[in-house]
Design a protein around this motif. Structure first.
Motif, mmCIF file in Angstrom:
data_model
loop_
_atom_site.group_PDB
_atom_site.id
_atom_site.type_symbol
_atom_site.label_atom_id
_atom_site.label_comp_id
_atom_site.label_asym_id
_atom_site.label_seq_id
_atom_site.Cartn_x
_atom_site.Cartn_y
_atom_site.Cartn_z
ATOM 1 N N MET A 103 0.830 -1.210 0.000
ATOM 2 C CA MET A 103 0.000 0.000 0.000
ATOM 3 C C MET A 103 0.863 1.258 0.000
ATOM 4 S SD MET A 103 -3.173 -0.912 2.419
ATOM 5 C CE MET A 103 -4.437 -2.047 1.891
ATOM 6 N N GLN A 104 1.976 1.215 0.712
ATOM 7 C CA GLN A 104 2.873 2.359 0.716
ATOM 8 C C GLN A 104 3.518 2.530 -0.655
ATOM 9 O OE1 GLN A 104 5.655 1.846 3.951
ATOM 10 N NE2 GLN A 104 4.012 1.457 5.390
ATOM 11 N N PHE A 105 3.899 1.425 -1.293
ATOM 12 C CA PHE A 105 4.589 1.526 -2.576
ATOM 13 C C PHE A 105 3.697 2.131 -3.647
ATOM 14 C CE2 PHE A 105 6.217 0.249 -6.663
ATOM 15 C CZ PHE A 105 7.512 0.704 -6.541
ATOM 16 N N CYS A 106 2.406 1.866 -3.567
ATOM 17 C CA CYS A 106 1.488 2.429 -4.570
ATOM 18 C C CYS A 106 1.482 3.953 -4.526
ATOM 19 C CB CYS A 106 0.079 1.880 -4.371
ATOM 20 S SG CYS A 106 -0.072 0.177 -4.958
ATOM 21 N N HIS A 107 1.935 4.537 -3.427
ATOM 22 C CA HIS A 107 2.010 5.997 -3.326
ATOM 23 C C HIS A 107 3.398 6.508 -3.690
ATOM 24 C CE1 HIS A 107 -1.927 6.293 -1.508
ATOM 25 N NE2 HIS A 107 -1.601 5.268 -0.765
ATOM 26 N N THR A 108 4.429 5.833 -3.211
ATOM 27 C CA THR A 108 5.784 6.358 -3.374
ATOM 28 C C THR A 108 6.338 6.182 -4.783
ATOM 29 O OG1 THR A 108 6.747 4.292 -2.552
ATOM 30 C CG2 THR A 108 6.331 6.035 -0.933
ATOM 31 N N SER A 109 5.643 5.459 -5.631
ATOM 32 C CA SER A 109 6.120 5.246 -6.999
ATOM 33 C C SER A 109 5.415 6.139 -8.011
ATOM 34 C CB SER A 109 5.900 3.785 -7.386
ATOM 35 O OG SER A 109 4.516 3.490 -7.300
ATOM 36 N N ASN A 110 4.484 6.945 -7.564
ATOM 37 C CA ASN A 110 3.652 7.740 -8.468
ATOM 38 C C ASN A 110 4.426 8.746 -9.323
ATOM 39 O OD1 ASN A 110 1.005 7.168 -8.818
ATOM 40 N ND2 ASN A 110 0.230 8.806 -7.538
ATOM 41 N N GLY A 111 5.509 9.275 -8.822
ATOM 42 C CA GLY A 111 6.256 10.268 -9.583
ATOM 43 C C GLY A 111 6.897 9.714 -10.838
ATOM 44 N N ILE A 112 7.335 8.468 -10.791
ATOM 45 C CA ILE A 112 7.998 7.846 -11.940
ATOM 46 C C ILE A 112 7.032 6.962 -12.730
ATOM 47 C CG2 ILE A 112 9.840 6.280 -12.648
ATOM 48 C CD1 ILE A 112 11.444 7.262 -10.295
ATOM 49 N N PHE A 113 6.153 6.270 -12.019
ATOM 50 C CA PHE A 113 5.213 5.348 -12.650
ATOM 51 C C PHE A 113 3.776 5.746 -12.315
ATOM 52 C CE2 PHE A 113 9.001 2.795 -11.368
ATOM 53 C CZ PHE A 113 9.549 2.632 -12.639
ATOM 54 N N PRO A 114 3.244 6.761 -12.975
ATOM 55 C CA PRO A 114 1.905 7.241 -12.629
ATOM 56 C C PRO A 114 0.793 6.232 -12.893
ATOM 57 C CG PRO A 114 2.740 8.412 -14.541
ATOM 58 C CD PRO A 114 3.853 7.568 -14.019
ATOM 59 N N HIS A 115 1.064 5.206 -13.713
ATOM 60 C CA HIS A 115 0.034 4.203 -13.998
ATOM 61 C C HIS A 115 -0.265 3.321 -12.789
ATOM 62 C CE1 HIS A 115 3.607 1.707 -14.406
ATOM 63 N NE2 HIS A 115 2.814 0.647 -14.301
ATOM 64 N N ILE A 116 0.634 3.299 -11.810
ATOM 65 C CA ILE A 116 0.440 2.430 -10.650
ATOM 66 C C ILE A 116 -0.723 2.898 -9.799
ATOM 67 C CG2 ILE A 116 1.479 1.685 -8.462
ATOM 68 C CD1 ILE A 116 4.145 1.477 -9.933
ATOM 69 N N ASN A 117 -0.839 4.200 -9.604
ATOM 70 C CA ASN A 117 -1.882 4.708 -8.717
ATOM 71 C C ASN A 117 -2.472 6.015 -9.274
ATOM 72 O OD1 ASN A 117 -3.522 4.730 -6.477
ATOM 73 N ND2 ASN A 117 -1.966 5.495 -5.090
ATOM 74 N N PRO A 118 -3.142 5.948 -10.414
ATOM 75 C CA PRO A 118 -3.621 7.177 -11.039
ATOM 76 C C PRO A 118 -4.648 7.935 -10.191
ATOM 77 C CG PRO A 118 -4.508 5.270 -12.177
ATOM 78 C CD PRO A 118 -3.497 4.773 -11.198
ATOM 79 N N GLY A 119 -5.344 7.243 -9.321
ATOM 80 C CA GLY A 119 -6.346 7.897 -8.476
ATOM 81 C C GLY A 119 -5.746 8.899 -7.508
ATOM 82 N N GLU A 120 -4.460 8.760 -7.195
ATOM 83 C CA GLU A 120 -3.809 9.666 -6.256
ATOM 84 C C GLU A 120 -2.744 10.516 -6.934
ATOM 85 O OE1 GLU A 120 -3.346 9.224 -2.415
ATOM 86 O OE2 GLU A 120 -5.088 7.952 -2.166
ATOM 87 N N LEU A 121 -2.788 10.542 -8.232
ATOM 88 C CA LEU A 121 -1.805 11.314 -8.979
ATOM 89 C C LEU A 121 -1.857 12.797 -8.641
ATOM 90 C CD1 LEU A 121 0.431 11.030 -11.047
ATOM 91 C CD2 LEU A 121 -1.284 11.295 -12.847
ATOM 92 N N PHE A 122 -3.042 13.284 -8.263
ATOM 93 C CA PHE A 122 -3.181 14.705 -7.927
ATOM 94 C C PHE A 122 -2.274 15.116 -6.767
ATOM 95 C CE2 PHE A 122 -6.263 12.603 -5.239
ATOM 96 C CZ PHE A 122 -6.171 13.285 -4.033
ATOM 97 N N VAL A 123 -2.004 14.193 -5.838
ATOM 98 C CA VAL A 123 -1.113 14.504 -4.713
ATOM 99 C C VAL A 123 0.291 14.755 -5.256
ATOM 100 C CG1 VAL A 123 -0.065 13.635 -2.587
ATOM 101 C CG2 VAL A 123 -2.480 13.199 -3.049
ATOM 102 N N TRP A 124 0.774 13.832 -6.080
ATOM 103 C CA TRP A 124 2.102 13.986 -6.652
ATOM 104 C C TRP A 124 2.181 15.251 -7.502
ATOM 105 C CZ3 TRP A 124 7.004 13.414 -6.588
ATOM 106 C CH2 TRP A 124 7.757 13.721 -7.722
ATOM 107 N N LEU A 125 1.175 15.472 -8.330
ATOM 108 C CA LEU A 125 1.203 16.634 -9.214
ATOM 109 C C LEU A 125 1.217 17.943 -8.426
ATOM 110 C CD1 LEU A 125 -1.228 15.443 -12.026
ATOM 111 C CD2 LEU A 125 1.276 15.608 -12.117
ATOM 112 N N GLY A 126 0.537 17.980 -7.295
ATOM 113 C CA GLY A 126 0.561 19.180 -6.455
ATOM 114 C C GLY A 126 1.943 19.444 -5.891
ATOM 115 N N ILE A 127 2.583 18.386 -5.424
ATOM 116 C CA ILE A 127 3.946 18.524 -4.892
ATOM 117 C C ILE A 127 4.910 18.902 -6.018
ATOM 118 C CG2 ILE A 127 5.869 17.262 -3.833
ATOM 119 C CD1 ILE A 127 3.655 15.568 -2.398
ATOM 120 N N ALA A 128 4.770 18.214 -7.160
ATOM 121 C CA ALA A 128 5.653 18.475 -8.291
ATOM 122 C C ALA A 128 5.506 19.913 -8.805
ATOM 123 C CB ALA A 128 5.375 17.481 -9.416
#
Length: 181
Positions: A103-128
């Motif tokens: 469950m943790q990995f599905c979040h921490t990989s979003n920056g490089i592999f957005p297909h893993i957890n697209p539902g939470e991509l907005f969190v990464w995009l906000g930080i980015a």
């Protein structure tokens, strides 16, 4: 009276928005998850459940493969939430730790592999976006997030093993640590 009318309109708008979101999921994420489940089960049947179980047996032998490699491979190949299903092949004792790491990995990989957890991509995009505004490299952040995530996923899974052992001892329960049992 205007306040009551505006309150009523806002109240019903909340439920209309919820209904719209639900219908959008029925046309996007729900069929996607269903198709991933079908594909995964077909892949397991084609490959043979005995081979997948053998892979899980090998992966469950040490914490690095159990909490770093298996979560990475299953998240990369299956995405969230299907990656959680790989835990079904692990021994009962290690399932809580695998799920914690997964469950943790599905979040921490979003920056490089957005297909893993697209539902939470907005969190990464906000930080980015904040990183980009500062003139910093987003990919450097994504790689650091992934690497720190791998280490923290391992720590989380391993810590969960200790917690599982403590709870089992407290409750007088014995969970299998091998696939064969």
């Amino acid at each position: 009276m205007d306040f009551v009318v505006k309150f009523a309109e806002g109240f019903i708008k909340l439920f209309q928005t919820g209904a719209t979101t639900f219908i959008s999921w029925m046309g996007s994420i729900v069929p996607l998850v269903l198709m991933l489940m079908v594909a995964m089960n077909a892949f397991i049947k084609l490959l043979g459940e005995d081979k997948v179980t053998a892979l899980a047996k090998v992966a469950s032998k040490n914490a690095v493969t159990r909490y770093m490699i298996l979560p990475f491979v299953s998240a990369f190949m299956l995405g969230n939430p299907m990656s959680m299903t790989m835990g079904r092949f692990l021994p009962e004792f290690y399932k809580p730790g695998f799920i914690a790491a997964q469950m943790q990995f599905c979040h921490t990989s979003n920056g490089i592999f957005p297909h893993i957890n697209p539902g939470e991509l907005f969190v990464w995009l906000g930080i980015a976006q904040g990183i980009q505004t500062l003139g910093l490299n987003q990919m450097e952040l994504a790689i650091r997030y992934l690497l720190v995530g791998l280490v923290m996923n391992f720590v989380g899974g391993w810590t969960t093993d200790f917690i599982t052992a403590t709870v089992c001892k407290q409750q007088g329960i014995t969970l299998s640590k091998t696939v064969d049992e």
